[in-house]
Design a protein around this motif. Structure first.
Motif, short mmCIF file in Angstrom:
data_model
loop_
_atom_site.label_atom_id
_atom_site.label_comp_id
_atom_site.label_asym_id
_atom_site.label_seq_id
_atom_site.Cartn_x
_atom_site.Cartn_y
_atom_site.Cartn_z
N LEU A 161 1.03 5.22 -5.67
CA LEU A 161 1.74 4.38 -4.71
C LEU A 161 2.80 5.25 -4.03
N VAL A 162 2.74 5.30 -2.70
CA VAL A 162 3.62 6.20 -1.95
C VAL A 162 4.50 5.42 -0.97
N GLY A 163 5.79 5.46 -1.18
CA GLY A 163 6.74 4.89 -0.22
C GLY A 163 7.09 5.94 0.81
N ASN A 164 6.48 5.86 1.97
CA ASN A 164 6.67 6.91 3.00
C ASN A 164 7.82 6.55 3.95
N LYS A 165 8.20 7.49 4.78
CA LYS A 165 9.31 7.39 5.76
C LYS A 165 10.66 7.27 5.07
N ALA A 166 10.77 7.91 3.90
CA ALA A 166 12.03 7.88 3.15
C ALA A 166 13.18 8.47 3.98
N ASP A 167 12.85 9.38 4.90
CA ASP A 167 13.89 9.99 5.74
C ASP A 167 14.59 8.98 6.64
N LEU B 199 -1.94 5.25 -1.91
CA LEU B 199 -1.71 3.96 -1.28
C LEU B 199 -0.30 3.95 -0.69
N LEU B 200 -0.24 4.02 0.63
CA LEU B 200 1.04 4.17 1.31
C LEU B 200 1.63 2.86 1.82
N TYR B 201 2.97 2.78 1.77
CA TYR B 201 3.69 1.76 2.51
C TYR B 201 4.87 2.46 3.18
#
Ligand code: GDP
Length: 181
Positions: A120-126, A88-90
């Motif tokens: 739970l995946v917090g993406n675009k951490a970069d 589950l991405l945000y």
């Protein structure tokens, strides 16, 4: 299936989350180790196969990419019904993508039979550091962690762009899926 001679079973893992959080990019990084800066929004649902080694044993995942748009939610729902796990991405740089997480969790729990492992995946951490510099309100790691705990979900922050934690997130979920099967 002759394409996957060593496996008896492919576990179904569904990618969920709002449009543009990076689901297609996450899959592209995972399966082809590529990133395209301008991928267009996903249309409908498609899947990719990925074999991982979990605790010395191969495990085959069938990864379903769902679209986040409202009009596709009924389709997404039907996939959760047969899912063994959910990514589950945000988007950590877009607060609003977190607001709908509750809705996604409700939908998953609604249609799945019994408990289904969720990562739970917090993406675009970069992007976070630069976004904060630009005055964009980002979602802190600690907030994601707390939310995951509240949902009894696993948690990870990733970047489909630089690849950080993508495999790790899927491995962690796969281990849980295998354990529960
Ligand atoms: P989806 O609609 O959830 O499948 O999202 P996409 O994979 O189409 O990604 C939406 C946009 O965000 C695209 O322009 C991607 O290139 C970009 N994107 C996706 N993941 C990342 C990431 O981890 N970092 C950065 N910087 N951009 C990303």
């Amino acid at each position: 299936n002759s394409k996957y001679p060593h496996s008896e079973k492919a576990y179904k893992v569904v990618l969920a989350g709002d449009a543009a959080v990076g689901k297609s990019s996450f899959l592209l990084r995972l399966c082809k180790n590529e990133f395209h800066g301008n991928t267009s929004a996903t249309l409908g649902v498609d899947f990719q196969m990925k074999t991982l080694v979990v605790d010395g044993e191969p495990i085959v995942l069938q990864l379903w990419d769902t679209a986040g748009q409202e009009r596709f939610r009924s389709i997404a729902k039907s996939y959760f019904r047969r899912a063994d796990g959910v990514l589950l991405l945000y988007d950590v740089t877009y607060e609003k993508s977190l607001l709908n997480i509750q809705e996604w969790v409700d939908m998953i729990e609604d249609v799945s039979q019994g408990e289904i492992p969720i990562m739970l995946v917090g993406n675009k951490a970069d992007l976070r550091e630069q976004a904060i510099e630009e005055g964009i309100k980002c979602i802190p790691t600690s907030y994601g962690e707390r939310l995951a705990m509240a949902y009894n979900a696993l948690f990870c922050e990733t970047s489909a762009k630089d690849g950080s934690n993508v495999i790790e997130a899927v491995l962690h979920l796969a281990r849980d899926v295998k354990k529960r099967s």
